[in-house]
Design a protein around this motif. Sequence first.
Motif, short mmCIF file in Angstrom:
data_model
loop_
_atom_site.label_atom_id
_atom_site.label_comp_id
_atom_site.label_asym_id
_atom_site.label_seq_id
_atom_site.Cartn_x
_atom_site.Cartn_y
_atom_site.Cartn_z
N GLU A 319 0.84 -1.18 0.00
CA GLU A 319 0.00 0.00 0.00
C GLU A 319 0.89 1.24 0.00
N ALA A 320 0.35 2.34 -0.56
CA ALA A 320 1.12 3.59 -0.61
C ALA A 320 1.61 3.99 0.78
N ALA A 321 0.74 3.81 1.77
CA ALA A 321 1.10 4.21 3.13
C ALA A 321 2.25 3.35 3.66
N GLU A 322 2.21 2.06 3.33
CA GLU A 322 3.31 1.18 3.76
C GLU A 322 4.63 1.63 3.15
N CYS A 323 4.58 2.03 1.87
CA CYS A 323 5.81 2.47 1.18
C CYS A 323 6.41 3.68 1.89
N VAL A 324 5.56 4.62 2.29
CA VAL A 324 6.05 5.81 2.97
C VAL A 324 6.69 5.43 4.30
N GLY A 325 6.02 4.54 5.04
CA GLY A 325 6.54 4.11 6.34
C GLY A 325 7.88 3.41 6.17
N CYS A 326 7.92 2.49 5.21
CA CYS A 326 9.12 1.69 5.00
C CYS A 326 10.29 2.58 4.57
N LEU A 327 10.04 3.48 3.61
CA LEU A 327 11.13 4.34 3.15
C LEU A 327 11.57 5.32 4.22
N GLY A 328 10.59 5.82 4.99
CA GLY A 328 10.91 6.73 6.08
C GLY A 328 11.86 6.05 7.07
N ARG A 329 11.55 4.81 7.41
CA ARG A 329 12.42 4.07 8.36
C ARG A 329 13.79 3.81 7.74
N ARG A 330 13.79 3.48 6.46
CA ARG A 330 15.08 3.22 5.80
C ARG A 330 15.96 4.48 5.82
N MET A 331 15.33 5.65 5.56
CA MET A 331 16.12 6.89 5.56
C MET A 331 16.62 7.19 6.96
N GLU A 332 15.76 6.99 7.95
CA GLU A 332 16.19 7.26 9.34
C GLU A 332 17.31 6.34 9.78
N SER A 333 17.33 5.12 9.26
CA SER A 333 18.38 4.17 9.65
C SER A 333 19.77 4.65 9.22
N ILE A 334 19.82 5.60 8.27
CA ILE A 334 21.13 6.11 7.84
C ILE A 334 21.29 7.59 8.18
N GLY A 335 20.41 8.08 9.08
CA GLY A 335 20.56 9.46 9.54
C GLY A 335 19.92 10.51 8.64
N TYR A 336 19.04 10.07 7.76
CA TYR A 336 18.31 11.00 6.88
C TYR A 336 16.82 10.94 7.23
N HIS A 337 16.01 11.77 6.57
CA HIS A 337 14.56 11.71 6.77
C HIS A 337 13.86 12.11 5.48
N LEU A 338 12.62 11.68 5.33
CA LEU A 338 11.83 12.10 4.16
C LEU A 338 11.38 13.53 4.38
N GLU A 339 11.53 14.35 3.37
CA GLU A 339 11.10 15.74 3.48
C GLU A 339 9.96 15.98 2.50
N PHE A 340 8.75 16.03 3.05
CA PHE A 340 7.56 16.14 2.20
C PHE A 340 7.34 17.58 1.75
N SER A 341 7.87 17.91 0.59
CA SER A 341 7.67 19.25 0.04
C SER A 341 7.67 19.08 -1.48
N ARG A 342 7.51 20.21 -2.19
CA ARG A 342 7.63 20.13 -3.66
C ARG A 342 9.01 19.61 -4.05
N GLY A 343 10.00 19.89 -3.20
CA GLY A 343 11.35 19.41 -3.49
C GLY A 343 11.95 20.08 -4.71
N ASP A 344 11.86 21.41 -4.73
CA ASP A 344 12.42 22.14 -5.87
C ASP A 344 13.94 22.13 -5.88
N TYR A 345 14.48 22.32 -7.05
CA TYR A 345 15.92 22.48 -7.24
C TYR A 345 16.36 23.73 -6.49
#
Length: 349
Positions: A319-345
């Motif tokens: 599910e889309a929600a699972e993907c967000v959770g899984c990726l969020g945890r993966r990023m945190e495991s390496i000291g990063y985090h998901l940043e929910f924005s437009r993500g402009d250059y």
Amino acid sequence: MNHFELINRLYKEQILSKEDFIRLIEHRTAEDAEYLASLARKEAQKIYGTGVFPRGLIEFTNYCKNDCLYCGIRRSNPNVSRYRLTEEQILSACESGYELGYRSFVLQGGEDPYFHDERMVSIVSAMRKSYPDCAITLSLGERSPESYQALFEAGANRYLLRHETATEEHYQKLHPEAMSLARRKQCLWDLKKAGFHVGTGFMVGAPGQTAAHLAEDLLFIKELNPKMVGIGPFIPHHDTPFKDEPSGTADLTTYMISILRLMNHHLLLPSTTALGTIDPNGREKGILAGANVVMPNLSPIDVRKDYALYDNKICTGDEAAECVGCLGRRMESIGYHLEFSRGDYREYL
Ligand code: SAH
């Protein structure tokens, strides 16, 4: 000159000669990779911090009029169960994505004439109207300059079109005769002219690829100066002429990510699903090599397995929600985090 000196020069001048790129790629060592990655990571963090931008990927059609030899949804594969999402289904995918926090959507598909300009303009306008605060990215392949202009005016901001390989002879090996590198490149220039923030890219370890081909890819990217570069390993698909070819490697892919980061510190660089497919920690490794974008799947679950460009693609059942959770945890495991924005250059620090 040893490799560390070459890497320092790349870091300082953001370019190398073709011969030096070839040397850096062909004779790379684990120490080179770690040194490159440490510089790349540092530069990405100066501009983007430890935030990784998620883009919700909506794979809206797997019909394709092209016959790229590497791709699982090529026209001549009779074993694909073909689907198209309706405008309503696309908007509903955006709606669930928006609720999960996404502010950046990517519509990707095969080259499907059903989605002619009028239909695409209607879809993009509806997305723009419902989500004025979101970035809209298209990845629909080659179209006319007028088409690109109309899509931009309807409200799309960005366009992804990988050049695939910047060497004519290699391009011919990967594509049917009817397709040409010159046309692919022209589309990229047309997209820029229309006003899009453009992304290009290539597969790492594509059949027949040499270090010289990769060096040409880097030189073309320098010339085009895109805002985004998507690269991932080539992975064979069992129903294509390349079914017995070996996959690209995670090591070379992350190495190329680091080189690209040093060529333009501001670049939006995805750590791709293909990288996560050939290595269980591929996406984390991509971020640690200097990438700063991930593209989780937002397509409706029942069509995901049918958008199979290559074998064993990950995340086709979640599910889309699972993907967000899984990726969020993966990023945190390496000291990063998901940043929910437009993500402009980001042009500046
Ligand atoms: N029709 C669009 C979208 C293509 S799919 C276009 O032409 O741009 C997006 C990307 O997937 C392609 O550009 C290609 O680089 C990649 N891709 C296709 N087949 C692949 C494979 N077997 N392994 C890895 N990547 C693949």
